[in-house]
Every structure is written in structure tokens, then in C-alpha cells.
Design a protein around this motif. Structure first.
Motif, PDB file in Angstrom:
ATOM      1  N   GLU A 194      -9.991   7.151  -1.204  1.00 44.69           N
ATOM      2  CA  GLU A 194      -9.213   7.539  -0.036  1.00 44.69           C
ATOM      3  C   GLU A 194      -9.222   9.063   0.137  1.00 44.69           C
ATOM      4  OE1 GLU A 194      -6.931   4.555  -2.050  1.00 44.69           O
ATOM      5  OE2 GLU A 194      -5.394   5.089  -0.585  1.00 44.69           O
ATOM      6  N   GLU A 195      -9.081   9.750  -0.998  1.00 45.08           N
ATOM      7  CA  GLU A 195      -9.071  11.208  -0.907  1.00 45.08           C
ATOM      8  C   GLU A 195     -10.372  11.707  -0.284  1.00 45.08           C
ATOM      9  OE1 GLU A 195      -6.003  12.137  -4.567  1.00 45.08           O
ATOM     10  OE2 GLU A 195      -8.150  12.096  -4.943  1.00 45.08           O
TER      11      GLU A 195
ATOM     12  N   ARG B 237       0.908   3.998  -3.030  1.00 41.02           N
ATOM     13  CA  ARG B 237       0.256   5.288  -2.860  1.00 41.02           C
ATOM     14  C   ARG B 237       1.198   6.461  -2.623  1.00 41.02           C
ATOM     15  NH1 ARG B 237      -3.467   3.246  -5.034  1.00 41.02           N
ATOM     16  NH2 ARG B 237      -5.608   3.069  -4.238  1.00 41.02           N
TER      17      ARG B 237
ATOM     18  N   TYR C 147       0.839  -1.198   0.000  1.00 41.53           N
ATOM     19  CA  TYR C 147       0.000   0.000   0.000  1.00 41.53           C
ATOM     20  C   TYR C 147       0.881   1.257   0.000  1.00 41.53           C
ATOM     21  CZ  TYR C 147      -3.352   3.503   1.505  1.00 41.53           C
ATOM     22  OH  TYR C 147      -4.125   4.629   1.594  1.00 41.53           O
TER      23      TYR C 147
ATOM     24  N   VAL D 195      -7.812   6.055  -6.397  1.00 44.07           N
ATOM     25  CA  VAL D 195      -7.316   6.740  -5.216  1.00 44.07           C
ATOM     26  C   VAL D 195      -8.369   7.712  -4.666  1.00 44.07           C
ATOM     27  CG1 VAL D 195      -6.267   8.666  -6.443  1.00 44.07           C
ATOM     28  CG2 VAL D 195      -5.235   7.837  -4.305  1.00 44.07           C
TER      29      VAL D 195
ATOM     30  N   ARG E   4      -5.346   8.230   8.380  1.00 45.62           N
ATOM     31  CA  ARG E   4      -4.751   7.359   7.372  1.00 45.62           C
ATOM     32  C   ARG E   4      -4.889   5.889   7.751  1.00 45.62           C
ATOM     33  NH1 ARG E   4      -1.742  10.303   3.575  1.00 45.62           N
ATOM     34  NH2 ARG E   4      -2.066  12.476   4.137  1.00 45.62           N
TER      35      ARG E   4
ATOM     36  N   THR F  83      -8.473   4.802   7.225  1.00 44.23           N
ATOM     37  CA  THR F  83      -8.748   4.640   5.802  1.00 44.23           C
ATOM     38  C   THR F  83      -8.171   3.327   5.280  1.00 44.23           C
ATOM     39  OG1 THR F  83      -8.493   7.021   5.665  1.00 44.23           O
ATOM     40  CG2 THR F  83      -8.607   5.807   3.585  1.00 44.23           C
ATOM     41  N   LEU F  84      -6.939   3.052   5.683  1.00 45.50           N
ATOM     42  CA  LEU F  84      -6.299   1.835   5.196  1.00 45.50           C
ATOM     43  C   LEU F  84      -7.035   0.585   5.683  1.00 45.50           C
ATOM     44  CD1 LEU F  84      -4.050   0.197   3.892  1.00 45.50           C
ATOM     45  CD2 LEU F  84      -2.620   0.652   5.874  1.00 45.50           C
TER      46      LEU F  84
ATOM     47  N   ILE G 146     -11.260   0.965   4.933  1.00 45.37           N
ATOM     48  CA  ILE G 146     -11.779   1.219   3.594  1.00 45.37           C
ATOM     49  C   ILE G 146     -10.983   0.469   2.528  1.00 45.37           C
ATOM     50  CG2 ILE G 146     -12.236   2.994   1.852  1.00 45.37           C
ATOM     51  CD1 ILE G 146     -12.683   4.927   4.235  1.00 45.37           C
ATOM     52  N   VAL G 147      -9.657   0.626   2.549  1.00 42.38           N
ATOM     53  CA  VAL G 147      -8.857   0.057   1.455  1.00 42.38           C
ATOM     54  C   VAL G 147      -8.722  -1.457   1.578  1.00 42.38           C
ATOM     55  CG1 VAL G 147      -6.637   0.087   0.306  1.00 42.38           C
ATOM     56  CG2 VAL G 147      -7.596   2.212   1.191  1.00 42.38           C
TER      57      VAL G 147
ATOM     58  N   ALA H  55     -12.203  10.070   1.787  1.00 40.60           N
ATOM     59  CA  ALA H  55     -12.175   9.722   3.207  1.00 40.60           C
ATOM     60  C   ALA H  55     -11.357  10.740   3.991  1.00 40.60           C
ATOM     61  CB  ALA H  55     -11.607   8.324   3.399  1.00 40.60           C
TER      62      ALA H  55
END
Lengths: 298, 425, 294
Positions: free
Chosen positions: A190-191, A118, A114, A187, A200, A203-204, A207-208, A193
Motif C-alpha cells: 500500500e505504501e 491499518r 481494514y 503494508v 486510498r 488502493t483498498l 489492490i488490497v 501505491a
């Protein structure tokens, strides 16, 4: 379909006279293609068929001449003799080591992948190249120093030692596979979020990673299967019977015992293959998409 | 959520992993290949229950190691500091493990009367600077087994096995001229020639049979001799004529013999149990049975000499239960109940103790006595060096090359060079 | 694209920590340390360890055995890779040619990739058994051979027995990758070639293969790398024999290290292996670059 085109070429409006010829030649091509596929399949699957067939024969029929492809006196005796505590223990060891390795390699690999996907890290390509290259590092060379380290750390003859060994030989593939997957994830999610104030880490993890489930699954399966296959670490870093994973255990306990008893050896082989077979059958789609995406892109 | 599931899974795995370690009895670990032959199962059971009856607080744990891997595994375990308490070895490996300090000297663990039961020559081969590092277990003279039925079919007298190496060659050729059975050939001698040090080890008696040796007068390794060349010529003549299989492993040779498809095989006392069981009871090993045992043929001067591959049982230097480990040795070597049980299950000589070998069921057993008589002609340590097996690994490459048509002199000289380097490192 | 690392240094450190730890401790350090050992007479059997300079390398390069092993490795890995790639690509082409039930065939073939190496080792021992093996039986039925082949004793035969096992196991992997790539080729390209009257072979030669060659190369290379490391089959079946016919670098290094316990010499072998690998990678990158430029 390009497949159609490949085979027949383009004949948009065949005239009546040649239509019969055309149909016939089409049929002939189709038949020969099918025959070719069936023949290749037969050759490729012959070893597996032979393994299954032998495993259901009584030992006396194993050596019969000419060989029987379909057992004349089928029996499951070879399977039932195998269900000893020892084989169960080897299975358990392999499952434990495989699961722990899969979790560790996929987990560590996902985080790193990741980050590599990113963030504009300096030397990102060099890091990826290093991971790729490390796949080719001579494993025995690694083992020599790992052996000396593990003696010091007291990790010989433990699950942890095996898990570390199996993790480091699979981690590079996990990183590559997962990085390719993250590259394909938009991406923008995430933006969005971040705009909503999510951290961060949140989000990881929330969500990701849930979106990456198929890729994580493919990576975990890959690690598990590699671990299931691995002989050298099991042979060298483990010295008591009860700690051995399957391949090392089999080569230690069963190869001598069943030497020449091919029906039992084949039954054993079938049983060792079965868990992996089931794993692939259940997760085939996930795994195929993961592997092909990773490899085709790489 | 995925990570919650993962955490549960990890916890479950950790539980299983640690659960296995919880024990309250004293564990005594044995490693060896005793359990790897199905027909030994009854004996292993008797050993275990007998021992745990004598010592109820002890849990005896068996670690299977195939013969092929036993030296390596013992070395790995010793270096890792987790060697089992009792290690099953053969005499040829004792120097290697002694060299890395893996073994406990046994002198003080057994009484003078107990030591007196073991033949001095057997003790000598495992004694270093006066310290006895291993207890001789199954005596190991390698002698000649032959198939009496095939002798008869080939027009030979089954009660008069060959006495010299040329005679053996003649007999082997006569037997392998017999027609195929079920599409598979009959071999003269089931000789092991796989890429394994013990294939080379098994050619040493053939070199002895030419009146030679593999060490010179100073005790240095010496393969490059006319006698060794003659021995390998003898082997090649057998393989070239199809009268010995090429590249067979130990087990393949035994299966071939047990299938009634070989005239001769060189084996130790374990031969009878193996052949009787591998043949599924179709062949019996007895003086008037299908297979019988005879001394190795004589060398040109009329002398008989063979190698021994005796089993040994040792205590590891790192063992935390050395006294208990010694009790286990006492149990398997000197307890008549156990030696008899092991003898009856495995059909092989089951102890290094002479009084037990020459009395009771073993004393009455003609088979056992063939081996007891061979003991004085037996050399348990053809090279008494930690590098013995490493050197045999050099020699086996020469053996395989020669069978495939390589130059005998050249291959032996090359094995000699490699052996010298191996010994010097 | 991508975020700037400066925005979240702590987060980045945290997500990279596990792999840096694993890679640093158990890949980088062991490799560096082992390369160092190559210049010593290290052995776990003796407590001392002294610097011996290039002695291990000199011995290795002077010893004929090492070159033999190197050649065997290149031969076995190379032959297996070429066969697997050719068969895998051929099967992929077949499966995409519009046959019925292609998905079922694909799934069936893929089962081969599932078979564990230890099972292949055992299974090959049975298939290639001299007296009762299926391979000898079939070859004799077809009339290709008159007497049974001694697969595990004849030097060439044993190499081919091993190669066949390696290739067999790898065919599905290559096939799956080629299939995915073939499906990605725009059908208009192939169709227009067909309209222009290009035959099957011409379409392969001028349209499909040029598009596929990079992917085929990558797949073959990945497979070759795996073959280099793999040794279960050889360990179980031949132990490197007969003579040294199936002794490959991985088994040779392993045996030197963990059977002869000569860590110094084994590290030297591994180091030479590493150097050859880097040389090959350099060459490959250079050729690939030149091709891309052209």
C-alpha cells in the motif's frame, strides 16, 4: 517430522537384536492408531450414514427389526416426492437471504476490518473487544427490539428484515476474521501505491481487497452458512409461507406432514445439507485457512 | 473483477426478489393447517379450483402453518399488520386473537338464514359482546376411538366399549397386557403427554369424567381440586403400568393408534381420516371395522361431558378484501359441493352447518352422527379467556411432573399459582 | 504500526460508516432499548406500556423456574463444550500421529460440521426415537440397557440426547483448530522431550498441553458462546421439555417474548443473561491476565 517423533521416540541406531522387536512394536502402535481413527470416524459418521441409508428405504423397511444399514430395496421415491414448488421456494428464499447477507456482512466487515488493521485509531482494542463481546449478546434480547423496530419500519415479512438480522449476528466474526487477515498482509504494498499517487480508495478496492480474496471468501461462506442455519428470525419475522427461509419453512410445512415418515424426512435432510456440503467441498481449503488463521491468532 | 461480479450477482438477486411480488390478480390469503395432511390434498384442490371458478379474478393463496404454531403465527402476522385474509383457528384461540383486535366481527357478512344453520352453542363460544368473531368450521367433540381387534384379542366385546372411566382403565390394562408386536409394545391408551399446551387440554375431559371442572363457580381457573387430582392419578396409573406412552406428541399418538398398537385414543372428527391414511389403508374406521368411535365414558353421576376443539375460520381485521374473505367462508361452510368434497377427502365432518351435517352423504354416515350426537355434551371453551392456551402451558408442566412421579397435590397447586399469575398479567 | 487516522478522515469515515450504521442501529440500540423494556410491562398485545420498576426482576429471581433454566443451560452448554473439546483435541492428536491418509480422515470428519442444525434436529429425533431409534437398538445390542430409553421423556436422558447433538456438531471445529495449532508446535521441542525419555502422556502433560492450553481455551469458549445462542435442536425436538429439562436460556427468553408476548419479562431475562455474561467475561479476563503475568 514431529509426528514421527511423537510416536516412536528417537532410536537413531537400533541394534540388530532389538530391531525386530522395535519394528513389531512400531507396527502394533500403527495398527492400533489406525484402528482408533477408523473407530472414531465410524462413530462420528454413523448419524450421517444412517440418514443416507434411511432416505433410500421404502417406508416399510424403515421400521424393520433388526435395522438394515444397507437398504435391501433401495428407492429414490422419498427424494422425488419432495420436489414440490414449496421446497423450491424455501431454497430460493434461503439462497437470496444468504447471498445478500454474505455480501453485506463481508462488505461492511472488510471495510471496517481494514480500517482497524491499518489505522492507529484511538480505542481500537476496545472496538475489537466490543465486536467479540457482541457475539455473546442474547439474540432473543436483540430480537425483541428489532421486532418492534421492524413493525415500525414495515420490514417484517421482507427479505431485508431477514438480511439485517443475519448480517448483524455474523458481522463481528467477519470483522475479526478479516482483520487478522489484513494484519498478515504486508503494508509495504500500500505504501508503494501511495507513493505512486494512488488514492486510498483505489488502493483498498483495486489492490488490497483483490489480495484478500481467500479471506473474503471464507467470511462470505461463514455468513452464508450461518444464514442457512438460522431458524429464529425466519420463524418470527416472516409470516407468509412464500417468504420463509429453509429452516423455518421446514419446521412449519414439513415436520407435521412427514411426522413418522422417516425416509422422507431423511431425504429432506439430505437435500438441505447438500448445498452446504458442496460449498465446503469446493471451497474447503479457503475456508479452513480462513477459520484457523482467525481462530488460532485470536 | 470481483466487485463487478458481485454487482451483477446483487442485481440478479434483486431481480429475483422483486419479481416474485408482481401480480395482477387480487390475492386472497388463507393461513392454516388444512394442507398439512396429505390426505386432504384433494379437498384443498377442490376448494381452490371451486373458489377461483366462482371468482376468476382472484388468486387464492395458501399459507401453511402447522397446528402447533398456528396461534403464534396468527399473532405475529396480526401484530405485523400483514395477516392473511382468512385465518384458520380453533375455538380456544379465538379469544386471544380477538383480544388484540385481530379479528373482524362476522355478524353482518352472513344472512340470518345462514347463521341459523350453526348450532347456538357453537356460536356462543366465539361470541364476544354480541359480536361473532369466527365461523364454526369442523365441529370438534373429542370422543373415544378404540381398536376393535385389540378389544377382541384381549377378551373384550368390541361392540361394548367402556362406559365409565374405571372400566376404561380396566380395558386399557387388558389390552396393554397383549404381547409386543415386532419388538414394539401395545399401549392401552395413546395419550398425548408431550410438552405442549394441547396435552394439558386433552386431560380436561378426564377431569370432567371425575365429575370435576377446571373453572370454579365464578369462572376462575381452578386446577387444585380433588377431581383433578383423581384424573391425574388415573393418568399416572396408565403411564406407570406402561399402558400409556410417556411424552408422546400428538402425531406420535396418532401413528401409534394407526399402527394398531393402541387400544384407545381421544380424538375429534379428524380421527377417521388420519387413522385410515396413516395406517396406509391397513385399518378402516367403521362400526364393524378395525377402529370405531364411541362417546366419552360417563362421570360418577352418569353424565357425559367432553371438550370440543372445533375448527373456526375467521376474517382478519386488517384484511383489504373482507367481502371476498366472507365469500370464501361461505364457499367452504355452506356450499354443499365443497363440504362434500372436503368430507370425502378427509373423512371428517366438514362444516358447522347442521343441515349439511345431517343430510346428504354426511347425514347417512354413522361416523358423522356419533359426533353430531356428542355435540350437546361438548364444551368448546373450557376457559373462555385469551390466556386459555397460556394457562394450559402452565398445566402441562404439572402433567409431565406427575407422570414422572411428582406429588399430585403439590404439582397441581403449583400449576394453579402459575395460572393465577398468567391470568393476572 | 499503522497509518495515522489524521491523514484520511473522510476515507476512514466512509469505510466505517456501514458497520457503524449496522452495529449502532441493530445491535447497540436494540440492546439498550431492550434493557429499558425490562423495567416495563411492555407487550405487543397491548398498546400502553408502563414503568414497573424492578417487578420483572423480582418475579424472575423469586421464580424457581428461572434458576432451573439457568442451571440447565450451564449444564447442557458446559457438558457439550467439555465433550466436544476433549474429543476434538483427542482426534487432532490422533490425526497428527503419523497415520496414513490423515487428510482424508480430516475431510471426512469435517463433514459433520457442515450438517445444518435443522437437519441435526430432525436426525436426532429419528436416532433417539424410543421404539425404532438406532441409539436404543445399539445400546440394547451392546447390553448397556435392557429396555428402550425414553429419550424425549426422561429428564436426564433428554438432556444427554441434546448434549450429544451439540457435542457431535462441534467436534470437527475444535479438531480443526487444534490440528492447526498442533502443527505449529516446533517438532524439536517434542523430539527432545522424547529423547529425554518422556512417555506419550508425559509429553502431553509437560510439553504439548502447556503450549496448547490458550488455543484450546479460546476454541472452547467460542464454541460455548455459540451453544448459548443455539436453540434449533431444542425448539424442534423438545420445546424445552420434558417438564423443563431442556429449557435453556435462549429458548426461555424467546418463548417468553414471542409466545407469551411478555416483552417486559423476556427483556428482564435477557438483561440478567447479559449481566451474568459480563461477570463471566470479567472473571475470565482477570484469570487470563493473572496467568499471563505468572
Amino acid at each position: 517430522m514431529n509426528a514421527e517423533a511423537l510416536r516412536t521416540g528417537s532410536k537413531p541406531l537400533p541394534r540388530r537384536r532389538s530391531e525386530v522387536v522395535y519394528r513389531l512394536s512400531r507396527l502394533a502402535t500403527s495398527i492400533s492408531l489406525h484402528a482408533l481413527v477408523v473407530a472414531s470416524l465410524a462413530i462420528l459418521l454413523l448419524p450421517i450414514v444412517w440418514m443416507l441409508s434411511t432416505s433410500f428405504k421404502p417406508l416399510a423397511d424403515v421400521f424393520s427389526y433388526p435395522p438394515q444399514f444397507i437398504p435391501r430395496n433401495p428407492t429414490v421415491e422419498s427424494y422425488t416426492t419432495q420436489f414440490t414448488g414449496l421446497l423450491g421456494r424455501y431454497f430460493l428464499n434461503s439462497v437470496i437471504v444468504g447471498l445478500l447477507s454474505a455480501i453485506l456482512a463481508t462488505g461492511a466487515g472488510a471495510l471496517a476490518a481494514y480500517g482497524l488493521s491499518r489505522y492507529r485509531l484511538p480505542g481500537r482494542n476496545a472496538i475489537l473487544m466490543f465486536f467479540m463481546a457482541s457475539l455473546a449478546f442474547p439474540i432473543p434480547l436483540l430480537m425483541i427490539s428489532m421486532y418492534l423496530m421492524f413493525v415500525q419500519l414495515g420490514l417484517l415479512n421482507t427479505y431485508i428484515g431477514l438480511v439485517i438480522g443475519h448480517t448483524v449476528i455474523t458481522l463481528p466474526v467477519c470483522v475479526w476474521l478479516l482483520k487478522n487477515f489484513f494484519d498478515q498482509l504486508p503494508v509495504e504494498v500500500e505504501e508503494a501505491a501511495f507513493v505512486d499517487g494512488a488514492s486510498r480508495a483505489y488502493t483498498l478496492f483495486r489492490i488490497v481487497l483483490p489480495m484478500a480474496r481467500p479471506a473474503l471468501g471464507a467470511s462470505a461462506i461463514f455468513v452464508f452458512v450461518t444464514s442457512w442455519n438460522e431458524l429464529l428470525f425466519g420463524l418470527t419475522f416472516v409470516s407468509s409461507t412464500s417468504m420463509r427461509p429453509l429452516p423455518a419453512g421446514i419446521s412449519m410445512s414439513f415436520l407435521t406432514e412427514f411426522e413418522g415418515a422417516w425416509s422422507e424426512m431423511m431425504a429432506l435432510s439430505v437435500m438441505v445439507s447438500l448445498p452446504i456440503f458442496l460449498l465446503f467441498t469446493v471451497f474447503q481449503r479457503t475456508f479452513m485457512s480462513g477459520v484457523t488463521a482467525g481462530a488460532v491468532k485470536g | 473483477m470481483l466487485d463487478k461480479k458481485m454487482a451483477t450477482l446483487a442485481a440478479a438477486v434483486a431481480l429475483v426478489a422483486t419479481g416474485a411480488a408482481a401480480q395482477d390478480k387480487t390475492e386472497l390469503n388463507y393461513s392454516g393447517w388444512i394442507n398439512l395432511y396429505p390426505h386432504h390434498a384433494a379437498a384443498v384442490g377442490a376448494i381452490e379450483t371451486g373458489f377461483e371458478k366462482k371468482f376468476p379474478d382472484v388468486d387464492w393463496i395458501l399459507n401453511d402453518v402447522p397446528f402447533d404454531q398456528a396461534l403464534k403465527q396468527a399473532t405475529v402476522a396480526s401484530l405485523a399488520g400483514n395477516a392473511p385474509d382468512n385465518i384458520h383457528l380453533i375455538a380456544g384461540w379465538v379469544p386471544a386473537l380477538n383480544d388484540i383486535g385481530a379479528l373482524e366481527p362476522l355478524n353482518d357478512y352472513f344472512t340470518a338464514e345462514e347463521w341459523a344453520q350453526i348450532p347456538q352453542s357453537s356460536l356462543d363460544s366465539v361470541t364476544f359482546d354480541g359480536q361473532i368473531m369466527a365461523m364454526p368450521w369442523v365441529p370438534g367433540p373429542i370422543i373415544m376411538f378404540y381398536n376393535r381387534n385389540l378389544m377382541e384379542q384381549a377378551g373384550l366385546d368390541p361392540d361394548a366399549p367402556p362406559q365409565t372411566w374405571p372400566e376404561l382403565l380396566e380395558a386399557a390394562k387388558a389390552i396393554c397386557a397383549l404381547p409386543d408386536v415386532d419388538g414394539a409394545p401395545i399401549y392401552g391408551v395413546a395419550l398425548r403427554t408431550a410438552r405442549n399446551p394441547n396435552s394439558a387440554q386433552w386431560t380436561i375431559p378426564i377431569i370432567y369424567g371425575q365429575g370435576g371442572d377446571i373453572v370454579d363457580a365464578d369462572g376462575n381457573v381452578s386446577f387444585d381440586t380433588p377431581e383433578a387430582a383423581a384424573a391425574y392419578e388415573w393418568v399416572r396409573e396408565l403411564t406407570d403400568s406402561g399402558c400409556a406412552p410417556s411424552g408422546f406428541t400428538i402425531d406420535e399418538t396418532r401413528n401409534t393408534m394407526a399402527a394398531g398398537r393402541a387400544g384407545f385414543i381421544f380424538e375429534g372428527p379428524w380421527g377417521r381420516g388420519l387413522f385410515n391414511n396413516l395406517s396406509g389403508g391397513k385399518l378402516t374406521t367403521a362400526a364393524d371395522g378395525d377402529i370405531w368411535a364411541a362417546p366419552m365414558p360417563m362421570d360418577p353421576s352418569g353424565k357425559r361431558r367432553t371438550i370440543g376443539n372445533p375448527h373456526e375460520i375467521t376474517i382478519s381485521a386488517g384484511s383489504e378484501h373482507k367481502d371476498l374473505a366472507a365469500e370464501f367462508i361461505r364457499h367452504v361452510i355452506f356450499d354443499p359441493e365443497i363440504t362434500t368434497a372436503y368430507f370425502e377427502a378427509s373423512s371428517q365432518l366438514s362444516t358447522g352447518s347442521m343441515p349439511l351435517l345431517t343430510s346428504g352423504v354426511m347425514g347417512e354416515d354413522a361416523y358423522t352422527q356419533v359426533f353430531v350426537q356428542a355435540l350437546p355434551d361438548t364444551n368448546d371453551n373450557p376457559i373462555k379467556s385469551p390466556k386459555f392456551y397460556a394457562v394450559m402451558d402452565d398445566l402441562v408442566v404439572a402433567l409431565q411432573s406427575i407422570i414422572q412421579g411428582g406429588d399430585i397435590q403439590g404439582e397441581l397447586a403449583s400449576a394453579q399459582r402459575k395460572a393465577e399469575r398468567t391470568m393476572s398479567r | 504500526m499503522g497509518f495515522s487516522p489524521r491523514q484520511a478522515p473522510v476515507f476512514l469515515a466512509a469505510i466505517f460508516a456501514p458497520s457503524i450504521l449496522l452495529v449502532g442501529l441493530f445491535i447497540v440500540y436494540p440492546v439498550v432499548n431492550s434493557v429499558g423494556l425490562a423495567f416495563t410491562d411492555a407487550s405487543p398485545l397491548s398498546s400502553g406500556r408502563s414503568f414497573v420498576g424492578l417487578e420483572n426482576f423480582v418475579y424472575l429471581l423469586e421464580d424457581g423456574e428461572f434458576w432451573e433454566v439457568l442451571w440447565n443451560t450451564v449444564f447442557i452448554v458446559g457438558a457439550a463444550t467439555i465433550i466436544a473439546t476433549a474429543c476434538g483435541y483427542g482426534l487432532a492428536t490422533l490425526l497428527i500421529s503419523g497415520i496414513r491418509a490423515a487428510a482424508i480422515f480430516r475431510a471426512a470428519i469435517f463433514q459433520v460440521w457442515v450438517v445444518p442444525w435443522i437437519v441435526i434436529a430432525i436426525l436426532w429425533g429419528w436416532l433417539f426415537s424410543q421404539d425404532y431409534g438406532l441409539v436404543n437398538y445399539l445400546l440394547m445390542q451392546v447390553g448397556l440397557i435392557e429396555t428402550p430409553v425414553k429419550w424425549m421423556f426422561d429428564q436426564k436422558a433428554s438432556q444427554w440426547a441434546i448434549i450429544s447433538g451439540y457435542a457431535w456438531r462441534a467436534i470437527p471445529f475444535i479438531m480443526v483448530i487444534c490440528l492447526a495449532a498442533l502443527q505449529g508446535i516446533p517438532s524439536e521441542l517434542v523430539e527432545s522431550a522424547a529423547i529425554d525419555g518422556a512417555s506419550f502422556l508425559q509429553r502431553q502433560r509437560y510439553v504439548i498441553l502447556p503450549l496448547m492450553q490458550n488455543i484450546i481455551m479460546v476454541a472452547a469458549l467460542l464454541q460455548a458462546v455459540r451453544f448459548f445462542q443455539e436453540m434449533t435442536m431444542i425448539f424442534v425436538l423438545t420445546q424445552g421439555g420434558p417438564i423443563n429439562a431442556t429449557m435453556v436460556l435462549s429458548l426461555y427468553t424467546y418463548k417468553t417474548a414471542f409466545e407469551d408476548w411478555d416483552f417486559g419479562l423476556a427483556s428482564a431475562i435477557g438483561t440478567v443473561w447479559l449481566i451474568l455474561l459480563m461477570a463471566f467475561a470479567l472473571l475470565y479476563v482477570r484469570v487470563a491476565l493473572r496467568r499471563n503475568l505468572a
